[in-house]
Motif scaffolding. Structure first.
Motif, PDB file in Angstrom:
ATOM      1  N   ALA A 306       0.826  -1.209   0.000  1.00  0.00           N
ATOM      2  CA  ALA A 306       0.000   0.000   0.000  1.00  0.00           C
ATOM      3  C   ALA A 306       0.859   1.258   0.000  1.00  0.00           C
ATOM      4  CB  ALA A 306      -0.936  -0.007   1.206  1.00  0.00           C
ATOM      5  N   VAL A 307       2.017   1.189   0.648  1.00  0.00           N
ATOM      6  CA  VAL A 307       2.935   2.337   0.664  1.00  0.00           C
ATOM      7  C   VAL A 307       3.415   2.641  -0.752  1.00  0.00           C
ATOM      8  CG1 VAL A 307       5.129   3.235   1.512  1.00  0.00           C
ATOM      9  CG2 VAL A 307       3.664   1.914   3.034  1.00  0.00           C
ATOM     10  N   SER A 308       3.805   1.614  -1.480  1.00  0.00           N
ATOM     11  CA  SER A 308       4.264   1.813  -2.858  1.00  0.00           C
ATOM     12  C   SER A 308       3.186   2.479  -3.707  1.00  0.00           C
ATOM     13  CB  SER A 308       4.658   0.470  -3.484  1.00  0.00           C
ATOM     14  OG  SER A 308       5.762  -0.099  -2.805  1.00  0.00           O
ATOM     15  N   GLN A 309       1.961   2.044  -3.546  1.00  0.00           N
ATOM     16  CA  GLN A 309       0.848   2.618  -4.295  1.00  0.00           C
ATOM     17  C   GLN A 309       0.602   4.067  -3.884  1.00  0.00           C
ATOM     18  OE1 GLN A 309      -2.194  -0.200  -3.274  1.00  0.00           O
ATOM     19  NE2 GLN A 309      -1.632  -1.632  -4.910  1.00  0.00           N
ATOM     20  N   ARG A 310       0.700   4.331  -2.594  1.00  0.00           N
ATOM     21  CA  ARG A 310       0.455   5.686  -2.097  1.00  0.00           C
ATOM     22  C   ARG A 310       1.498   6.662  -2.623  1.00  0.00           C
ATOM     23  NH1 ARG A 310      -0.242   7.473   4.316  1.00  0.00           N
ATOM     24  NH2 ARG A 310      -0.770   9.656   3.899  1.00  0.00           N
ATOM     25  N   ILE A 311       2.737   6.238  -2.690  1.00  0.00           N
ATOM     26  CA  ILE A 311       3.805   7.107  -3.187  1.00  0.00           C
ATOM     27  C   ILE A 311       3.501   7.568  -4.613  1.00  0.00           C
ATOM     28  CG2 ILE A 311       6.212   7.109  -3.973  1.00  0.00           C
ATOM     29  CD1 ILE A 311       6.858   5.393  -1.471  1.00  0.00           C
ATOM     30  N   VAL A 312       3.135   6.633  -5.458  1.00  0.00           N
ATOM     31  CA  VAL A 312       2.837   6.966  -6.856  1.00  0.00           C
ATOM     32  C   VAL A 312       1.631   7.896  -6.946  1.00  0.00           C
ATOM     33  CG1 VAL A 312       2.114   6.032  -9.082  1.00  0.00           C
ATOM     34  CG2 VAL A 312       3.853   4.843  -7.738  1.00  0.00           C
ATOM     35  N   GLN A 313       0.587   7.600  -6.198  1.00  0.00           N
ATOM     36  CA  GLN A 313      -0.625   8.413  -6.227  1.00  0.00           C
ATOM     37  C   GLN A 313      -0.356   9.843  -5.766  1.00  0.00           C
ATOM     38  OE1 GLN A 313      -3.214   6.079  -3.765  1.00  0.00           O
ATOM     39  NE2 GLN A 313      -3.699   4.612  -5.389  1.00  0.00           N
ATOM     40  N   GLU A 314       0.390   9.993  -4.678  1.00  0.00           N
ATOM     41  CA  GLU A 314       0.654  11.334  -4.147  1.00  0.00           C
ATOM     42  C   GLU A 314       1.591  12.124  -5.057  1.00  0.00           C
ATOM     43  OE1 GLU A 314       1.754  11.414  -0.042  1.00  0.00           O
ATOM     44  OE2 GLU A 314      -0.085  10.396   0.603  1.00  0.00           O
ATOM     45  N   ARG A 315       2.534  11.442  -5.669  1.00  0.00           N
ATOM     46  CA  ARG A 315       3.456  12.138  -6.576  1.00  0.00           C
ATOM     47  C   ARG A 315       2.693  12.711  -7.777  1.00  0.00           C
ATOM     48  NH1 ARG A 315       7.657   8.299  -8.782  1.00  0.00           N
ATOM     49  NH2 ARG A 315       8.281   8.213  -6.590  1.00  0.00           N
ATOM     50  N   GLU A 316       1.793  11.918  -8.313  1.00  0.00           N
ATOM     51  CA  GLU A 316       1.035  12.394  -9.465  1.00  0.00           C
ATOM     52  C   GLU A 316       0.043  13.494  -9.079  1.00  0.00           C
ATOM     53  OE1 GLU A 316       1.929  11.693 -12.561  1.00  0.00           O
ATOM     54  OE2 GLU A 316       3.515  10.679 -11.434  1.00  0.00           O
ATOM     55  N   ALA A 317      -0.463  13.435  -7.856  1.00  0.00           N
ATOM     56  CA  ALA A 317      -1.405  14.460  -7.401  1.00  0.00           C
ATOM     57  C   ALA A 317      -0.736  15.818  -7.238  1.00  0.00           C
ATOM     58  CB  ALA A 317      -2.048  14.026  -6.090  1.00  0.00           C
ATOM     59  N   VAL A 318       0.540  15.813  -6.808  1.00  0.00           N
ATOM     60  CA  VAL A 318       1.225  17.076  -6.559  1.00  0.00           C
ATOM     61  C   VAL A 318       1.967  17.586  -7.793  1.00  0.00           C
ATOM     62  CG1 VAL A 318       3.489  16.207  -5.782  1.00  0.00           C
ATOM     63  CG2 VAL A 318       2.520  18.265  -4.738  1.00  0.00           C
ATOM     64  N   ARG A 319       2.105  16.762  -8.807  1.00  0.00           N
ATOM     65  CA  ARG A 319       2.856  17.147  -9.996  1.00  0.00           C
ATOM     66  C   ARG A 319       2.358  18.472 -10.597  1.00  0.00           C
ATOM     67  NH1 ARG A 319       6.265  14.225 -13.223  1.00  0.00           N
ATOM     68  NH2 ARG A 319       5.606  12.248 -12.252  1.00  0.00           N
ATOM     69  N   PRO A 320       1.044  18.676 -10.794  1.00  0.00           N
ATOM     70  CA  PRO A 320       0.584  19.955 -11.364  1.00  0.00           C
ATOM     71  C   PRO A 320       0.940  21.165 -10.498  1.00  0.00           C
ATOM     72  CG  PRO A 320      -1.147  18.300 -11.453  1.00  0.00           C
ATOM     73  CD  PRO A 320      -0.077  17.739 -10.591  1.00  0.00           C
ATOM     74  N   VAL A 321       0.927  20.971  -9.163  1.00  0.00           N
ATOM     75  CA  VAL A 321       1.269  22.070  -8.252  1.00  0.00           C
ATOM     76  C   VAL A 321       2.728  22.463  -8.423  1.00  0.00           C
ATOM     77  CG1 VAL A 321       1.376  22.783  -5.840  1.00  0.00           C
ATOM     78  CG2 VAL A 321      -0.471  21.279  -6.606  1.00  0.00           C
ATOM     79  N   VAL A 322       3.604  21.466  -8.519  1.00  0.00           N
ATOM     80  CA  VAL A 322       5.035  21.726  -8.696  1.00  0.00           C
ATOM     81  C   VAL A 322       5.292  22.409 -10.029  1.00  0.00           C
ATOM     82  CG1 VAL A 322       7.302  20.656  -8.940  1.00  0.00           C
ATOM     83  CG2 VAL A 322       5.719  19.821  -7.203  1.00  0.00           C
ATOM     84  N   GLU A 323       4.664  21.913 -11.071  1.00  0.00           N
ATOM     85  CA  GLU A 323       4.865  22.499 -12.403  1.00  0.00           C
ATOM     86  C   GLU A 323       4.402  23.941 -12.442  1.00  0.00           C
ATOM     87  OE1 GLU A 323       2.882  19.756 -14.959  1.00  0.00           O
ATOM     88  OE2 GLU A 323       4.539  18.310 -14.959  1.00  0.00           O
ATOM     89  N   GLU A 324       3.297  24.232 -11.761  1.00  0.00           N
ATOM     90  CA  GLU A 324       2.806  25.601 -11.740  1.00  0.00           C
ATOM     91  C   GLU A 324       3.731  26.526 -10.963  1.00  0.00           C
ATOM     92  OE1 GLU A 324      -1.135  28.160 -10.270  1.00  0.00           O
ATOM     93  OE2 GLU A 324      -1.124  25.977 -10.170  1.00  0.00           O
ATOM     94  N   SER A 325       4.344  25.984  -9.875  1.00  0.00           N
ATOM     95  CA  SER A 325       5.221  26.813  -9.040  1.00  0.00           C
ATOM     96  C   SER A 325       6.521  27.138  -9.756  1.00  0.00           C
ATOM     97  CB  SER A 325       5.528  26.083  -7.740  1.00  0.00           C
ATOM     98  OG  SER A 325       6.443  25.012  -7.948  1.00  0.00           O
ATOM     99  N   GLY A 326       6.965  26.245 -10.658  1.00  0.00           N
ATOM    100  CA  GLY A 326       8.226  26.464 -11.354  1.00  0.00           C
ATOM    101  C   GLY A 326       9.441  26.173 -10.504  1.00  0.00           C
TER     102      GLY A 326
END
Length: 330
Positions: A306-326
């Motif tokens: 479940a940890v492995s799955q959570r890592i992938v899910q959270e990384r993809e969820a925050v990706r747009p925020v990081v890209e927007e921040s630059g």
């Protein structure tokens, strides 16, 4: 024998059998690891990660492990310790206790990480959720995040934010404050929460962001005050402290994380399973749970898969925020 006496005897026997089975399970987990395990922590003693590691080390010893050591290797936002563990022998004796941003956020915010977040380590278990907060010196001229924003706007020079991890969600929150409120907050990196909070208390930096657990000793000592809790809900241990979002500033809504235990990628499945079982069982101990809660940490165990799955899910969820921040760290 009366029915009541018979029932009591059966229940007593069942309880004893469960206790024996539990003790046997604990012993089997300990026996599967030959040697003295070490939990490596990427921050200085006294912070939330160190507190978590030491409480779990004691819990594992109570299960039957002869001894469990804690090794602090502070620096590079936890990456020095991570790199020491990834090259260790894959025998279950060298473990890494790390925050989720190292696996979910830093791969997006750092241009040249010297580890592969998906291949160099493998999860054993998630242990605790990490409520985070923004704090200031007890005598700072602002008492909440709204007052801080107004104060910062009036300053002729940039204000400062103390961080134990550059490129973290707390760092992203500061960038968001700069963008949305016209501020000039400059991040200041530290080798751990403890030295950072000392500088917050003395007003060497304007504010600090980290785990609530790291802040409790200085808060209880009257040296610092909470300006607001990250995330979306108040903490039961700090019911009078509002969330930053409650104050009308959403920039720290997602600035929360969790601690997990990891081992070198080549660690055998059986060894990982034994460690997973030991940490999950330790997490059920009511004394451990209360001590961590008293320190601002919420026990929330999760198995390796479940940890492995959570890592992938959270990384993809925050990706747009990081890209927007630059944001891009070296």
């Amino acid at each position: 024998m009366s029915i009541s006496h018979l029932t009591r005897a059966i229940l007593t026997g069942a309880a004893i059998a469960c206790a024996i089975a539990s003790a046997s399970g604990h012993a089997q987990s300990a026996a599967a690891i030959a040697g003295v395990p070490t939990i490596t922590v990427g921050f200085a003693p006294g912070g939330a990660a160190d507190t978590t590691a030491r409480l779990y080390a004691q819990a594992l010893q109570d299960q039957g492990f002869e001894k469990v050591l804690v090794d602090n290797k502070p620096g590079a936002s936890g990456r020095i310790a991570l790199n020491a563990v990834k090259t260790a022998a894959p025998d279950g004796l060298t473990m890494y206790l790390g925050g989720s941003p190292l696996f979910t956020l830093l791969p997006l915010t750092y241009q040249n990480l010297n580890y592969d977040a998906d291949r160099d380590l493998r999860p054993v278990a998630a242990l605790v959720e990490i409520p985070t907060a923004v704090v200031a010196a007890a005598d700072a001229p602002y008492n909440n995040i709204v007052e801080y924003v107004e104060w910062a706007k009036r300053q002729p020079k940039p204000t400062t934010l103390g961080l134990a991890t550059l490129g973290s969600s707390g760092h992203l929150g500061a960038l968001s404050l700069n963008k949305n409120h016209g501020l000039r907050i400059e991040p200041v990196a530290y080798r751990g929460a403890a030295p950072m909070l000392i500088d917050v208390a003395s007003q060497e930096v304007s504010i600090g962001w980290d785990a609530v657990a790291s802040m409790m000793p200085l808060y209880q000592g009257g040296k610092i005050k909470f300006l607001g809790i990250s995330g979306t809900k108040r903490l039961s241990t700090l019911p009078d402290v509002p969330t930053i979002a409650e104050q009308g500033i959403p920039d720290y809504r997602t600035a929360t994380s969790w601690y997990g235990i990891y081992v070198p990628a080549a660690t055998p499945d059986a060894t990982v399973a034994a460690l997973e079982k030991a940490f999950i069982q330790a997490s059920e101990d009511p004394t451990l749970r209360q001590r961590l809660l008293d320190n601002g940490l919420v026990v929330s165990p999760m198995p390796a898969k479940a940890v492995s799955q959570r890592i992938v899910q959270e990384r993809e969820a925050v990706r747009p925020v990081v890209e927007e921040s630059g944001i891009k760290m070296d």
